[in-house]
Design a protein around this motif. Structure first.
Motif: not given
Length: 195
Positions: A70, A73, A84, A88, A127, A130-131, A157
């Motif tokens: 969390e 991401f 970003y 990651n 993941i 969040k993406l 991902f």
């Protein structure tokens, strides 16, 4: 997260150690007790049975890992896409060996207990969700074209997480230049592969 006594933490740590080295089948209460330095009766008194102990152990380590994911991401709405995604990738590369052991256990679980609720699905969902949230925000701001944010999240991902997992778990001797890899990944993402 639930607080455990020092004895329970030793048992949980020993259980996880056996799970990551030898899998679910070989994680007997007798072996766990010996590894933790406790009497086998203590395991049954504190955790009722082996299956309950394994579930508690998985959940304990999974929650710690999901909290880290969390954080990796997480984003603010003004963050640039390149920054970003690069962040990651580097964040995943910098996860500890213990964190990657959780992924190993999750992969082992898929192989040994396919009918159970699987750790790997929870890791993946965290993941991708969040993406997806990040890409929806970028689409709304007009920074990327209007594409299916979920598909884009799955694609990112797949490339970042799977690459890092393969390197960290299966090719421990190789060194990786994270900045170079991240740059190449972003270049391909933005510019495609066509000449």
């Amino acid at each position: 997260m639930k607080e455990f006594s020092s004895t329970d933490e030793k048992i949980i740590k020993a259980t996880f150690g056996i799970l990551q080295k030898e899998g679910f089948v070989k994680a007997t209460t007798k072996r766990i007790a010996a590894e933790a330095g406790v009497n086998e009766v203590t395991i049954f008194r504190n955790f009722q049975n082996k299956n309950n102990l394994i579930e508690i152990t998985k959940n304990y380590y999974l929650q710690r890992f999901l909290d880290k994911l969390e954080e990796i991401f997480d984003f603010n709405e003004d963050e640039e896409i390149e920054d970003y995604l690069q962040s990651n990738f580097v964040g995943l590369l910098n996860l500890s060996d213990e964190d990657f052991s959780i992924i190993k256990v999750a992969m082992e679980e898929v192989r040994e207990i396919p009918e159970k609720k699987q750790l790997i699905a929870q890791i993946t969902d965290t993941i991708i969700d969040k993406l997806d949230e990040f890409f929806k925000c970028q689409i709304e701001k007009g920074k990327i074209r209007d594409v299916d944010s979920r598909v884009l999240a799955v694609m990112c991902f797949s490339v970042t997480f799977q690459s890092v997992v393969l390197w960290k778990i299966y090719d421990e001797g190789q060194t990786i230049d994270a900045d170079r890899y991240g740059g190449v990944f972003l270049d391909i993402l933005y510019n495609g592969i066509k000449i």
